[in-house]
Design a protein around this motif. Structure first.
Motif, PDB file in Angstrom:
ATOM      1  N   LEU A 175     -41.903   8.591   3.149  1.00 43.61           N
ATOM      2  CA  LEU A 175     -42.385   7.447   3.928  1.00 43.61           C
ATOM      3  C   LEU A 175     -42.372   7.749   5.423  1.00 43.61           C
ATOM      4  O   LEU A 175     -43.320   7.423   6.150  1.00 43.61           O
ATOM      5  N   LEU A 176     -41.310   8.385   5.889  1.00 51.41           N
ATOM      6  CA  LEU A 176     -41.239   8.791   7.293  1.00 51.41           C
ATOM      7  C   LEU A 176     -42.293   9.852   7.602  1.00 51.41           C
ATOM      8  O   LEU A 176     -42.825   9.901   8.721  1.00 51.41           O
ATOM      9  N   GLY A 177     -42.593  10.682   6.604  1.00 57.79           N
ATOM     10  CA  GLY A 177     -43.667  11.659   6.767  1.00 57.79           C
ATOM     11  C   GLY A 177     -45.013  10.992   6.994  1.00 57.79           C
ATOM     12  O   GLY A 177     -45.819  11.448   7.809  1.00 57.79           O
ATOM     13  N   VAL A 178     -45.250   9.884   6.291  1.00 51.42           N
ATOM     14  CA  VAL A 178     -46.483   9.110   6.502  1.00 51.42           C
ATOM     15  C   VAL A 178     -46.530   8.606   7.941  1.00 51.42           C
ATOM     16  O   VAL A 178     -47.578   8.670   8.601  1.00 51.42           O
ATOM     17  N   CYS A 179     -45.393   8.119   8.440  1.00 48.94           N
ATOM     18  CA  CYS A 179     -45.330   7.637   9.833  1.00 48.94           C
ATOM     19  C   CYS A 179     -45.661   8.770  10.804  1.00 48.94           C
ATOM     20  O   CYS A 179     -46.379   8.552  11.795  1.00 48.94           O
ATOM     21  N   SER A 180     -45.155   9.964  10.523  1.00 51.79           N
ATOM     22  CA  SER A 180     -45.427  11.100  11.414  1.00 51.79           C
ATOM     23  C   SER A 180     -46.901  11.473  11.405  1.00 51.79           C
ATOM     24  O   SER A 180     -47.466  11.832  12.441  1.00 51.79           O
ATOM     25  N   VAL A 181     -47.537  11.377  10.241  1.00 52.03           N
ATOM     26  CA  VAL A 181     -48.966  11.684  10.136  1.00 52.03           C
ATOM     27  C   VAL A 181     -49.791  10.657  10.917  1.00 52.03           C
ATOM     28  O   VAL A 181     -50.843  10.985  11.482  1.00 52.03           O
ATOM     29  N   LEU A 182     -49.314   9.415  10.981  1.00 54.05           N
ATOM     30  CA  LEU A 182     -50.008   8.395  11.760  1.00 54.05           C
ATOM     31  C   LEU A 182     -49.949   8.688  13.256  1.00 54.05           C
ATOM     32  O   LEU A 182     -50.745   8.151  14.030  1.00 54.05           O
ATOM     33  N   PHE A 183     -49.005   9.521  13.664  1.00 51.03           N
ATOM     34  CA  PHE A 183     -48.943   9.951  15.068  1.00 51.03           C
ATOM     35  C   PHE A 183     -49.828  11.179  15.299  1.00 51.03           C
ATOM     36  O   PHE A 183     -50.471  11.289  16.339  1.00 51.03           O
ATOM     37  N   ARG A 184     -49.819  12.105  14.349  1.00 52.26           N
ATOM     38  CA  ARG A 184     -50.616  13.331  14.472  1.00 52.26           C
ATOM     39  C   ARG A 184     -50.883  13.869  13.068  1.00 52.26           C
ATOM     40  O   ARG A 184     -49.953  14.151  12.317  1.00 52.26           O
ATOM     41  N   GLN A 185     -52.163  14.028  12.735  1.00 53.51           N
ATOM     42  CA  GLN A 185     -52.540  14.375  11.369  1.00 53.51           C
ATOM     43  C   GLN A 185     -51.958  15.718  10.916  1.00 53.51           C
ATOM     44  O   GLN A 185     -51.624  15.888   9.740  1.00 53.51           O
ATOM     45  N   THR A 186     -51.833  16.668  11.843  1.00 52.06           N
ATOM     46  CA  THR A 186     -51.333  17.990  11.453  1.00 52.06           C
ATOM     47  C   THR A 186     -49.865  17.956  11.034  1.00 52.06           C
ATOM     48  O   THR A 186     -49.352  18.953  10.509  1.00 52.06           O
TER      49      THR A 186
END
Length: 474
Positions: A175-186
């Motif tokens: 879930l936190l990984g999803v949040c990180s992707v929302l900041f930067r797709q890579t």
């Protein structure tokens, strides 16, 4: 001792926040208006503050994680403090969000160090605390705490996700990984890294079991085999492991939350027709292989006080003498890759506000042969990098290197911000350095931070065709 460490870390956090606030105040006074990429980020966040979630600037290439978090923090603060007028979602207030992320990053780095080096319990209190402080002031990351960029928040969620992985909370990590992707797709690459560490653990167990049965002590699980025979042995084992139904089932039972995130990301890529949202003209992927060489050199410079020593240099010379043909082969391949796969982004040649512009101009553009003369330095930097991982398991190292290649090689633009997460992961997993080395690292970072912030504030300039004040930055 633990109580004392808690007091020490609390004092450290308070001091760090106070100093950062003072620097933030100075930077904001000098540069009140949005600067560089802020001219896109700030207006977009302000639209979200006004509730206009259906409006989007097509020049923005990242997902809206930064703006959503900003609104989620600012709106309750505005309601509680009864704020009105221009201060609400102003440039300064939006920038302050990254100062909060800076505090979070310091705490997460400290927790990661405690978790990764939990076996080193004696006489490590000051080393753990100083390591956390030093890494939280890593110059490229620390500078962007004072501007409204995605780096501080992106790093926060990646570090948080990895910490949850280490504690076995894989659903929370995904879930936190999803949040990180929302900041930067890579950042999907580092979500994959979290899953990859779990796969690596399973492979290490299988590798250890196999070689224990054979009583083969030649290849220990912690070794990265820098030889042709070692590489062949690892490839054969990996193929057998990944084609074994029992092993695959055991892996999927652990990594399925990350697999769900990965599949959702693939759906997004298909529907979006690519990773980038908005303007794609300046974000085209390519096989810019020398990027990983630049990263090794970058890592060698910033880890110099803690990674390089006389004995390590001697080990490198001994390795050269022991395996000359292997190093000649690596050098020849590197020369070929530099020759055939060097790409230069138009921004690198045109935008003189960024430090990489001057690195490229003063070093690489002096002469074509410079690209090739630097290859031996790249080989040494890469060897030093890998030697720092000798205490880590074989397959963990391979998982990290695979993610490092995916994070750097496709990038056409030489941008030091892209090196933040891979460098922090590298530095966190190094053996805990001695206190004098940590002091040296902290002093290096402090000197670089002082220089870059001073240059940003004091050394302004103007373009001939513009009246706007321009500043130098990472």
């Amino acid at each position: 001792m633990e109580k004392f460490e808690g007091y020490m870390f609390t004092a450290l956090c308070s001091t760090n926040f106070l100093v950062s606030c003072l620097l933030f105040s100075r930077v904001t006074r000098e540069q009140r208006e949005p600067y560089m990429d802020e001219i896109f980020h700030v207006p977009q966040a302000q639209r979200y503050c006004r509730g206009k979630f259906n409006e989007w600037d097509p020049m923005i290439t990242t997902l809206p994680g930064l703006y959503l978090v900003s609104v989620g923090i600012i709106k309750p603060m505005v309601w509680l403090a009864d704020l009105t007028g221009g201060v609400v979602c102003s440039t300064a207030m939006l920038r302050f969000i990254n100062l909060l992320f800076n505090c979070g990053n310091l705490y997460l780095i400290y927790l990661l160090i405690c978790k990764l080096h939990h076996r080193e319990k004696t006489r490590t209190t000051s080393r753990r605390v100083l390591s956390a402080l030093s890494l939280s002031t890593f110059p490229v990351l620390y500078f962007f705490n004072f501007l409204y960029y995605t780096d501080a928040g992106s790093t926060f969620f990646i570090l948080f996700a990895y910490l949850m992985t280490l504690y076995g909370c894989h659903k929370a990590s995904a879930l936190l990984g999803v949040c990180s992707v929302l900041f930067r797709q890579t950042n999907i690459i580092w979500v994959a890294f979290c899953a990859g560490t779990l796969v690596a653990t399973k492979m290490d167990e299988a590798w250890r079991t196999e070689h224990t049965k054979k009583r083969d002590e030649k290849f220990l699980p912690s070794q990265v085999p820098l030889s042709f025979s070692g590489a062949k042995k690892v490839m054969v084992f990996s193929l057998e492991f990944l084609t074994s139904p029992g092993h695959v089932k055991a892996v999927l039972q652990v990594v399925w939350p990350y697999a769900v995130v990965g599949m959702a990301f693939l759906v997004f890529v298909v529907l979006n027709d690519g990773i980038v949202v908005g303007d794609r003209t300046s974000h085209e992927a390519c096989l810019n292989v020398p990027q990983v060489f630049y990263f090794f050199s970058f890592s060698l410079f910033f880890s110099l006080p803690v990674s390089l020593c006389y004995h390590r240099t001697l080990r490198f010379l001994h390795a050269l003498k022991k395996q000359p043909f292997f190093f000649l082969f690596i050098t020849a391949v590197s020369l070929l890759l530099v020759w055939k796969f060097t790409f230069v982004h138009k921004y690198l040649l045109a935008d003189n506000r960024h430090f990489p512009f001057y690195v490229w101009k003063k070093v690489f553009q002096r002469h074509e042969i410079v690209h090739f003369l630097l290859v031996p330095a790249y080989v040494f930097a890469a060897w030093n990098f890998l030697d720092s991982f000798k205490s880590r398991s074989l397959f963990w190292s391979l998982a990290y290197l695979a993610c490092l290649l995916c994070a750097t090689v496709p990038q056409k633009l030489l941008e030091f911000r892209y090196f933040i997460v891979p460098y922090l992961m590298y530095r966190l997993h190094m053996p805990l350095p001695s206190l004098p080395r940590l002091v040296g690292e902290f002093l290096l970072y402090t000197a670089v931070n002082a220089a870059t912030i001073y240059i940003f504030i004091a050394k302004t300039f103007h373009w001939p065709d513009s009246t706007a004040t321009q500043r130098f930055m990472w």
